[in-house]
Scaffold this active site. Structure first.
Site, PDB file in Angstrom:
ATOM      1  N   LYS A   2     -39.606   6.964  26.912  1.00 21.40           N
ATOM      2  CA  LYS A   2     -38.633   5.910  26.639  1.00 21.40           C
ATOM      3  C   LYS A   2     -39.074   4.570  27.236  1.00 21.40           C
ATOM      4  O   LYS A   2     -38.761   3.506  26.685  1.00 21.40           O
ATOM      5  CB  LYS A   2     -37.258   6.321  27.163  1.00 21.40           C
ATOM      6  CG  LYS A   2     -36.642   7.499  26.406  1.00 21.40           C
ATOM      7  CD  LYS A   2     -36.497   7.199  24.910  1.00 21.40           C
ATOM      8  CE  LYS A   2     -35.710   8.262  24.172  1.00 21.40           C
ATOM      9  NZ  LYS A   2     -35.519   7.952  22.740  1.00 21.40           N
ATOM     10  N   GLY A   7     -25.159  12.460  15.329  1.00 22.23           N
ATOM     11  CA  GLY A   7     -25.081  11.675  16.546  1.00 22.23           C
ATOM     12  C   GLY A   7     -25.197  10.177  16.388  1.00 22.23           C
ATOM     13  O   GLY A   7     -24.588   9.565  15.494  1.00 22.23           O
ATOM     14  N   TYR A  28     -39.688  12.605  29.485  1.00 21.75           N
ATOM     15  CA  TYR A  28     -38.694  11.871  28.706  1.00 21.75           C
ATOM     16  C   TYR A  28     -38.645  10.401  29.136  1.00 21.75           C
ATOM     17  O   TYR A  28     -38.673   9.497  28.289  1.00 21.75           O
ATOM     18  CB  TYR A  28     -37.327  12.525  28.882  1.00 21.75           C
ATOM     19  CG  TYR A  28     -36.199  11.799  28.193  1.00 21.75           C
ATOM     20  CD1 TYR A  28     -36.043  11.859  26.817  1.00 21.75           C
ATOM     21  CD2 TYR A  28     -35.281  11.051  28.930  1.00 21.75           C
ATOM     22  CE1 TYR A  28     -35.004  11.185  26.181  1.00 21.75           C
ATOM     23  CE2 TYR A  28     -34.241  10.382  28.303  1.00 21.75           C
ATOM     24  CZ  TYR A  28     -34.105  10.449  26.942  1.00 21.75           C
ATOM     25  OH  TYR A  28     -33.077   9.778  26.309  1.00 21.75           O
ATOM     26  N   VAL A  63     -24.452   9.848  26.071  1.00 27.77           N
ATOM     27  CA  VAL A  63     -23.628   9.647  24.887  1.00 27.77           C
ATOM     28  C   VAL A  63     -23.087  10.994  24.418  1.00 27.77           C
ATOM     29  O   VAL A  63     -23.766  12.026  24.509  1.00 27.77           O
ATOM     30  CB  VAL A  63     -24.453   8.978  23.758  1.00 27.77           C
ATOM     31  CG1 VAL A  63     -23.598   8.753  22.523  1.00 27.77           C
ATOM     32  CG2 VAL A  63     -25.046   7.662  24.253  1.00 27.77           C
ATOM     33  N   ASP A 122     -40.311  14.460   9.070  1.00 29.60           N
ATOM     34  CA  ASP A 122     -40.640  14.775  10.463  1.00 29.60           C
ATOM     35  C   ASP A 122     -41.454  13.613  11.018  1.00 29.60           C
ATOM     36  O   ASP A 122     -42.555  13.331  10.539  1.00 29.60           O
ATOM     37  CB  ASP A 122     -41.451  16.071  10.518  1.00 29.60           C
ATOM     38  CG  ASP A 122     -41.755  16.517  11.941  1.00 29.60           C
ATOM     39  OD1 ASP A 122     -41.651  15.705  12.879  1.00 29.60           O
ATOM     40  OD2 ASP A 122     -42.141  17.693  12.117  1.00 29.60           O
ATOM     41  N   VAL A 123     -40.923  12.917  12.023  1.00 32.28           N
ATOM     42  CA  VAL A 123     -41.600  11.720  12.526  1.00 32.28           C
ATOM     43  C   VAL A 123     -42.919  12.024  13.223  1.00 32.28           C
ATOM     44  O   VAL A 123     -43.710  11.114  13.480  1.00 32.28           O
ATOM     45  CB  VAL A 123     -40.691  10.906  13.472  1.00 32.28           C
ATOM     46  CG1 VAL A 123     -39.471  10.385  12.744  1.00 32.28           C
ATOM     47  CG2 VAL A 123     -40.308  11.706  14.715  1.00 32.28           C
ATOM     48  N   THR A 155     -22.919  13.462  22.209  1.00 35.41           N
ATOM     49  CA  THR A 155     -23.613  14.011  21.051  1.00 35.41           C
ATOM     50  C   THR A 155     -23.918  15.479  21.296  1.00 35.41           C
ATOM     51  O   THR A 155     -23.626  16.021  22.366  1.00 35.41           O
ATOM     52  CB  THR A 155     -24.939  13.265  20.777  1.00 35.41           C
ATOM     53  OG1 THR A 155     -25.851  13.532  21.866  1.00 35.41           O
ATOM     54  CG2 THR A 155     -24.720  11.760  20.643  1.00 35.41           C
TER      55      THR A 155
END
Length: 252
Positions: A154, A16, A150, A183, A58-59, A185
């Site tokens: 953000k 993506g 979400y 987008v 893995d963040v 993706t």
């Protein structure tokens, strides 16, 4: 090749938006470390491409982020360009938002961005030039119906970026957030399934719900986001700092 000799790190770089940004940076001469949770996906993305280096990470695992970023810096130099792109996008009503779900979204979208940026900045012993780009969302500037967790994550990313821009002002490192609308993706495909289940509509109707959010009547191409990221890394962008740049087709 304006980025020749620069080392870039892109999280969520196997697919993506992240992959589009990584390829754009590499085309400008940067050595690009791409990270994500699935090594096989990263290997496929990097296969045959010059200057793309895959590393599973893995963040949400702070120790892993510190280890991988340090290893990448040892191999390819300080992380001069950090693109915190890894994220999850899932809508859920507030009544169905339990703490487990809330914390999962925050762990990936906000905590993951912070740790990635922090560890990348540590590699710049004497900042003189650097670019930090976080991929937020128009949901981070305006909110998104049915996606409180979400949207909050953000919004938090933008607050992080703006604060760091103040912290590093005048030191040659800029911090900006890219805020796309919908987008094209794999996330779109997953959202179509979720919307169909939740709203009881057809696949085409579910897709149009997302397309309709973009005033220009189409989904945004990942390369459009990559072009904005590349602009922030090119000469002439030094005074662009602490901004939330919307790429939305005209969402107001």
């Amino acid at each position: 090749m304006t980025l020749n000799g620069r080392h870039a790190l892109v999280t969520g770089g196997g697919t993506g938006i992240g992959l589009a940004i990584a390829r754009a940076l590499a085309a400008e001469g940067a050595e690009v470390t791409i990270t994500g949770r699935r090594q096989a996906v990263l290997d496929e993305a990097a296969g045959g491409a010059d200057r793309l280096f895959p590393a599973a990470m893995d963040v949400t695992d702070g120790d892993a982020v510190a280890r991988v970023v340090a290893g990448a810096a040892a191999a390819r130099g300080p992380v001069a360009i950090c693109v915190a792109n890894a994220g999850i996008a899932e809508g859920r009503s507030i009544y169905k938002t339990d703490l487990e779900f809330w914390r999962q979204v925050m762990a990936v979208n906000l905590d993951g961005a912070m740790v990635t940026i922090r560890e990348s900045l540590k590699t710049l012993a004497a900042p003189g030039w650097g670019r930090v780009i976080a991929v937020s969302s128009v949901a981070g500037t305006k909110g998104l119906k049915g996606a409180a967790a979400y949207s909050a994550s953000k919004h938090g990313v933008i607050g992080l970026i703006r604060s760091l821009a103040q912290d590093f002002a005048g030191r040659g490192v800029t911090f900006n957030a890219l805020c796309p609308a919908y987008v094209e993706t794999d996330i779109i495909a997953r959202n179509v399934v979720a919307i169909r289940k939740r709203a009881g509509v057809s696949e085409d109707e579910a897709r149009q719900m997302m397309v309709g959010v973009n005033p220009h009547g189409r989904l945004i191409a990942p390369d459009e986001i990559a072009a904005a990221a590349l602009w922030l890394c090119r000469p002439g962008s030094d005074s662009v700092n602490g901004q939330a740049i919307e790429i939305s087709g005209g969402v107001l």
